[in-house]
Design a protein around this motif. Structure first.
Motif, PDB file in Angstrom:
ATOM      1  N   LEU A  67       0.832  -1.198   0.000  1.00 45.60           N
ATOM      2  CA  LEU A  67       0.000   0.000   0.000  1.00 45.60           C
ATOM      3  C   LEU A  67       0.867   1.248   0.000  1.00 45.60           C
ATOM      4  O   LEU A  67       2.000   1.246   0.489  1.00 45.60           O
ATOM      5  CB  LEU A  67      -0.928  -0.004   1.218  1.00 45.60           C
ATOM      6  CG  LEU A  67      -1.894  -1.194   1.329  1.00 45.60           C
ATOM      7  CD1 LEU A  67      -2.786  -1.041   2.551  1.00 45.60           C
ATOM      8  CD2 LEU A  67      -2.727  -1.347   0.067  1.00 45.60           C
ATOM      9  N   ALA A  68       0.322   2.332  -0.530  1.00 41.79           N
ATOM     10  CA  ALA A  68       1.053   3.602  -0.651  1.00 41.79           C
ATOM     11  C   ALA A  68       0.950   4.388   0.652  1.00 41.79           C
ATOM     12  O   ALA A  68       0.369   5.477   0.702  1.00 41.79           O
ATOM     13  CB  ALA A  68       0.518   4.407  -1.832  1.00 41.79           C
ATOM     14  N   ILE A  69       1.507   3.841   1.722  1.00 37.66           N
ATOM     15  CA  ILE A  69       1.418   4.444   3.053  1.00 37.66           C
ATOM     16  C   ILE A  69       2.571   5.415   3.263  1.00 37.66           C
ATOM     17  O   ILE A  69       3.714   5.128   2.899  1.00 37.66           O
ATOM     18  CB  ILE A  69       1.437   3.351   4.138  1.00 37.66           C
ATOM     19  CG1 ILE A  69       0.209   2.441   3.992  1.00 37.66           C
ATOM     20  CG2 ILE A  69       1.487   3.963   5.526  1.00 37.66           C
ATOM     21  CD1 ILE A  69       0.240   1.222   4.886  1.00 37.66           C
ATOM     22  N   ARG A  70       2.263   6.582   3.865  1.00 33.31           N
ATOM     23  CA  ARG A  70       3.270   7.595   4.128  1.00 33.31           C
ATOM     24  C   ARG A  70       3.160   8.063   5.579  1.00 33.31           C
ATOM     25  O   ARG A  70       2.045   8.139   6.123  1.00 33.31           O
ATOM     26  CB  ARG A  70       3.095   8.789   3.195  1.00 33.31           C
ATOM     27  CG  ARG A  70       3.231   8.462   1.708  1.00 33.31           C
ATOM     28  CD  ARG A  70       4.674   8.110   1.362  1.00 33.31           C
ATOM     29  NE  ARG A  70       4.825   7.864  -0.063  1.00 33.31           N
ATOM     30  CZ  ARG A  70       4.735   6.655  -0.627  1.00 33.31           C
ATOM     31  NH1 ARG A  70       4.481   5.598   0.140  1.00 33.31           N
ATOM     32  NH2 ARG A  70       4.884   6.504  -1.920  1.00 33.31           N
ATOM     33  N   PRO A  71       4.267   8.427   6.224  1.00 39.71           N
ATOM     34  CA  PRO A  71       4.205   8.986   7.582  1.00 39.71           C
ATOM     35  C   PRO A  71       3.683  10.414   7.542  1.00 39.71           C
ATOM     36  O   PRO A  71       3.982  11.181   6.614  1.00 39.71           O
ATOM     37  CB  PRO A  71       5.658   8.940   8.045  1.00 39.71           C
ATOM     38  CG  PRO A  71       6.453   9.027   6.782  1.00 39.71           C
ATOM     39  CD  PRO A  71       5.657   8.297   5.744  1.00 39.71           C
ATOM     40  N   MET A  72       2.907  10.787   8.554  1.00 38.88           N
ATOM     41  CA  MET A  72       2.388  12.147   8.628  1.00 38.88           C
ATOM     42  C   MET A  72       3.385  13.097   9.288  1.00 38.88           C
ATOM     43  O   MET A  72       3.366  14.297   9.020  1.00 38.88           O
ATOM     44  CB  MET A  72       1.058  12.161   9.394  1.00 38.88           C
ATOM     45  CG  MET A  72      -0.054  11.412   8.683  1.00 38.88           C
ATOM     46  SD  MET A  72      -1.566  11.236   9.689  1.00 38.88           S
ATOM     47  CE  MET A  72      -2.096  12.931   9.821  1.00 38.88           C
ATOM     48  N   THR A  73       4.210  12.557  10.180  1.00 39.52           N
ATOM     49  CA  THR A  73       5.132  13.393  10.943  1.00 39.52           C
ATOM     50  C   THR A  73       6.543  12.818  10.880  1.00 39.52           C
ATOM     51  O   THR A  73       6.753  11.678  10.439  1.00 39.52           O
ATOM     52  CB  THR A  73       4.714  13.480  12.419  1.00 39.52           C
ATOM     53  OG1 THR A  73       4.748  12.154  12.975  1.00 39.52           O
ATOM     54  CG2 THR A  73       3.327  14.064  12.576  1.00 39.52           C
TER      55      THR A  73
END
Length: 445
Positions: A67-73
């Motif tokens: 999945l194209a998951i990214r960190p927010m912070t």
């Protein structure tokens, strides 16, 4: 957001899970009969779902795309950047198209100006004062143990409101419990007027004198000009705890309507219990962390299940054609065939979760990127794109406080693009589970 609410605290104490620091302490044969009555239709459903999911490239029993998951912070060596239970704040006016704002368990406001990108979110501390309720709390012989979380809301008229989960304890009762209260803002930030300080004023659900499980994960939902309170309620006492999601009509942000709340979702499904919903190795089962979005006239209830400090925590979605399902029905979870018994029962139906880190061969596996993904929500940006937001553990940053139990304070916020393809001419009642699986799905890389 039970990851951060009193129910989690109560259940954690019940299970004797230890190792939370001060901030984390605030978070705490029927089936067979039904299948026999509808054997033919279920068999057709299993075959149709399996074929459709295989065509989608995410059939149960096969590895799923990344999945194209990214960190927010950005998490620093000092611990800055951890943020549990990121819930989008409903904004009114021009700011709704300028910035995405979150509140939650962490006593802070997290924000990023559009367009959203990896690690673009920063946060500012937020405070809650409960002194206005001290007389009422003392009269009940109780004490406040913690402020577990605050979910913020700006109504369409521009007014600000907060729903706060307060942890409570009494010497006459061995367990902690939670009470949901309304809070009003006492300090506005200079950048956009988002409140940075709140004062609790009115009980919305629960009691300072009557210790009961549930009454957490509270948040407002406005639909067609009407206001509702969405939260988690307990239906079965411990140790066989059963928590479900309810909705309460509100006469105003501080006044609950006289009728009882309506149950939207419970553990299990129309075909019986679900193996994937057990809370660790206990007798408990729960669905929690509710968040509703409206798409093409239909309602999607995003929820979480499992033990949030363990790999089994995950997020799913349930659908309804109306906000209040008719004839005592519940929102409909999206199911998929499990022919190989990945969840322990070959040939059964199980939930097709939005994100899960428990089974590598089940759709939307995140275990190589995020462990225990949950407390999920969805929000649409000004360009029309949808995003899925949730919290979880970085696999390289998951210290354990007990076997299989991760340190709660290390949960981080993540986001992923969300495919929202909900047909306007197809109802939830008409759609198959295979169709529902395509309506809302995280995108692959």
């Amino acid at each position: 957001m039970y990851e951060t609410t009193s129910h989690r605290l109560t259940l954690r104490e019940t299970l004797q899970i230890k190792g939370r620091n001060d901030r984390a302490a605030a978070k705490q044969a029927t089936c067979a009969k039904r299948f026999s009555r509808i054997a033919t239709s279920v068999l057709a459903l299993l075959i149709g779902q399996h074929a459709a999911l295989a065509a989608d490239g995410a059939a149960p029993g096969t590895p799923t795309p990344t999945l194209a998951i990214r960190p927010m912070t950005t998490v620093t060596s000092s611990g800055s950047g951890y943020f549990e239970d990121p819930y989008p704040v409903h904004l009114a006016g021009p700011h709704a198209n300028q910035v995405q704002v979150f509140s939650g368990t962490t006593k802070a406001i997290m924000r990023c100006a559009y367009p959203i990108s990896a690690r673009c979110f920063s946060w500012t501390p937020d405070t809650v004062d409960v002194s206005g309720l001290h007389t009422q709390i003392a009269a009940a012989g109780a004490t406040v143990t913690n402020i577990q979380n605050i979910d913020l809301f700006q109504d369409d008229a521009g007014g600000w409101h907060g729903v706060v989960a307060i942890g409570v304890h009494s010497p006459s009762h061995p367990d902690h419990w939670t009470v949901l209260v309304h809070a009003h803002p006492t300090k506005l930030a200079g950048d956009g007027g988002i409140p940075l300080a709140w004062a609790a004023d009115t009980v919305l659900s629960g009691s300072f004198s009557n210790p009961v499980d549930g009454n957490y994960d509270g948040k407002y939902f406005e639909d067609d000009g009407k206001l509702y309170l969405l939260y988690v309620k307990n239906f079965v006492p411990r140790p066989a705890l059963r928590n479900g999601i309810v909705i309460q009509r509100m006469l105003s942000p501080t006044q609950v309507a006289p009728e009882a709340p309506v149950t939207l979702l419970m553990p299990g499904d129309r075909f019986g219990p679900l193996n994937s919903e057990w809370y660790g190795q206990t007798q408990a089962k729960l669905v929690e962390a509710p968040y509703i979005i409206k798409l093409a006239g239909k309602y999607a209830l995003i929820y979480s299940t499992g033990a949030y400090q363990q790999v089994g925590y995950k997020a799913g979605v349930a659908w309804s054609d109306t906000l209040f399902p008719a004839n005592g029905k519940r929102y409909r979870k999206v199911l998929a065939a499990d022919p190989n018994g990945i969840w322990g029962k070959p040939g059964a139906l199980e939930v097709r979760y939005l994100v899960q880190s428990q089974q590598t061969s089940w759709p939307n596996y995140t275990g190589t990127q995020v462990i225990s993904p949950g407390v999920a929500s969805a929000a649409q940006g000004p360009g029309g794109a949808w995003w899925l937001y949730f919290a979880g553990f970085d696999p390289s940053d998951r210290p354990l406080v007990a076997p299989g139990v991760a340190e709660a304070d290390h949960r981080r916020p993540y986001f992923a693009p969300l495919r929202a393809e909900v047909p306007a001419d197809r109802s939830v009642a008409q759609a198959s589970d295979a169709e529902l699986a395509t309506w809302l799905q995280p995108a692959s890389q």
